[in-house]
Scaffold this motif. Structure first.
Motif, PDB file in Angstrom:
ATOM      1  N   LEU A  60       0.633  -1.250  -0.305  1.00  0.00           N
ATOM      2  CA  LEU A  60       0.484  -0.378   0.116  1.00  0.00           C
ATOM      3  C   LEU A  60       1.093   1.293  -0.036  1.00  0.00           C
ATOM      4  O   LEU A  60       1.501   0.890   0.973  1.00  0.00           O
ATOM      5  CB  LEU A  60      -0.896  -0.341   0.839  1.00  0.00           C
ATOM      6  CG  LEU A  60      -1.838   1.332   1.474  1.00  0.00           C
ATOM      7  CD1 LEU A  60      -2.823   0.988   0.399  1.00  0.00           C
ATOM      8  CD2 LEU A  60      -2.800   0.749   2.862  1.00  0.00           C
ATOM      9  N   ASP A  73      -1.780   5.094  -3.200  1.00  0.00           N
ATOM     10  CA  ASP A  73      -3.440   5.251  -3.329  1.00  0.00           C
ATOM     11  C   ASP A  73      -4.721   6.043  -3.344  1.00  0.00           C
ATOM     12  O   ASP A  73      -5.218   5.804  -3.364  1.00  0.00           O
ATOM     13  CB  ASP A  73      -3.394   3.928  -2.595  1.00  0.00           C
ATOM     14  CG  ASP A  73      -2.587   2.811  -2.531  1.00  0.00           C
ATOM     15  OD1 ASP A  73      -3.801   1.765  -3.262  1.00  0.00           O
ATOM     16  OD2 ASP A  73      -1.681   2.196  -2.575  1.00  0.00           O
ATOM     17  N   ALA A  82      -6.271  -0.353   1.540  1.00  0.00           N
ATOM     18  CA  ALA A  82      -6.297   0.584   1.547  1.00  0.00           C
ATOM     19  C   ALA A  82      -7.358   1.419   2.664  1.00  0.00           C
ATOM     20  O   ALA A  82      -7.818   2.193   3.066  1.00  0.00           O
ATOM     21  CB  ALA A  82      -6.751   1.642   0.013  1.00  0.00           C
TER      22      ALA A  82
END
Length: 327
Positions: free
Chosen positions: A97, A146, A287
């Protein structure tokens, strides 16, 4: 008769629309230009409408293509998100991430949320980039991260901005500075009397640019010294005889909380901090897990003086896999 349109047709169309060039689109998709042209021709034949006006120098979208572009990009983003979530489930939420955050948000919110996130997603690795608002917005827009946590500076059309926090501007100063002895709010005229002591932040930060008109109004737009980020301020102010105009959250991080902070009076200025996401892509499961952890910290941690939560919340982005943000 059933439509023969497939995802490859939409990907080819979006690539040409995004790049404005069959050559660059073919390079992006690793196709020959003739193959790409044939795919676009098949799409136009199937829908019965011309999508591009082509000359030797340019490619222009027709009105029908402009209408299709946003919808097609959204369909592809949702499909990619579904596949990403399925892969995450298959790998038991393994993966990587990437986020970007303003330095004060990173220190006050992101770092305290990491233990919960790591407990929920132990196999997920995380990269955090800090920077000014302009850099973070660009990273989100270009898909390098993200999501971002920062101010709204560039206001890109392709980004969604969900309000998170609001904090009030004030003055942080060296302990030996005359303003450190003041009690309560400071007037802008009081600060302008010490304009030669001012340390500023670079213009690619919201702090350094959005309130510039107010600084000019009170003859505070010219800095004695300037730094590129808030973590650099503490050693500068420790030199003595200096002050900086900052929002309250920044003043409570990076060791700055050990220095005197005085809120500024009329005109009262506020900074807004946002969750920044691309509006054509829903958040992945990992996320969303990090956002849940961030919301947990925000709900339980005492806010510094001068900081308050925005009316909107991350719950706006609690979407099912493959659904559009905010749906």
């Amino acid at each position: 008769m059933a439509s023969l349109i497939a995802l490859r047709h939409l990907r080819s169309f979006v690539a040409v629309a995004d790049t404005g060039s069959f050559t660059r689109a073919a390079e992006r998709l690793f196709l020959t230009q003739s193959s790409l042209s044939a795919t676009i021709h098949q799409l136009e034949e199937d829908v019965g409408v011309k999508l591009f006006e082509r000359t030797t120098r340019s490619v222009t979208l027709t009105p029908a293509a402009r209408h299709l572009h946003r919808q097609a990009a959204g369909v592809l983003a949702q499909f990619d998100a579904i596949v990403s979530d399925l892969k995450s489930l298959a790998l038991q939420a393994q993966g990587h991430l990437r986020i970007a955050a303003a330095p004060s948000v990173l220190a006050w919110l992101v770092v305290p949320a990491l233990p919960r996130f790591q407990a929920d997603c132990p196999a997920v690795t995380l990269s955090v980039r800090e920077g000014g608002a302009a850099e973070i917005e660009r990273r989100v827009r270009d898909g390098e991260v993200d999501f971002g946590l920062t101010s709204r500076l560039s206001d890109y059309d392709g980004l969604d901005y969900t309000p998170l926090l609001q904090d009030r501007y004030g003055v942080v100063c060296s302990p030996d500075h005359p303003l450190a002895q003041q009690v309560g709010e400071l007037g802008w005229s009081e600060v302008s009397a010490y304009k030669r002591d001012l340390v500023g932040l670079a213009s690619d930060t919201q702090v350094g640019s959005v309130h510039r008109s107010t600084l000019q109004r009170f003859d505070l737009a010219e800095y004695r010294e300037e730094v590129s980020s808030s973590p650099s301020l503490y050693p500068m102010l420790e030199l003595g005889g200096r002050l900086c105009i900052l929002p309250a959250l920044t003043a409570s991080t990076h060791q700055l909380e050990t220095l005197p902070f005085r809120p500024l009076g009329t005109p009262v200025l506020y900074r807004e901090l946002f969750l920044v996401t691309r509006n054509i892509r829903s958040l992945s499961g990992t996320a969303q897990a990090l956002l849940d952890a961030l919301m947990g910290v925000l709900a339980t941690r005492r806010l510094p003086q001068g900081v308050q939560p925005a009316q909107a919340a991350f719950s706006q982005h609690r979407t099912a896999p493959g659904s559009a943000p905010g749906a």
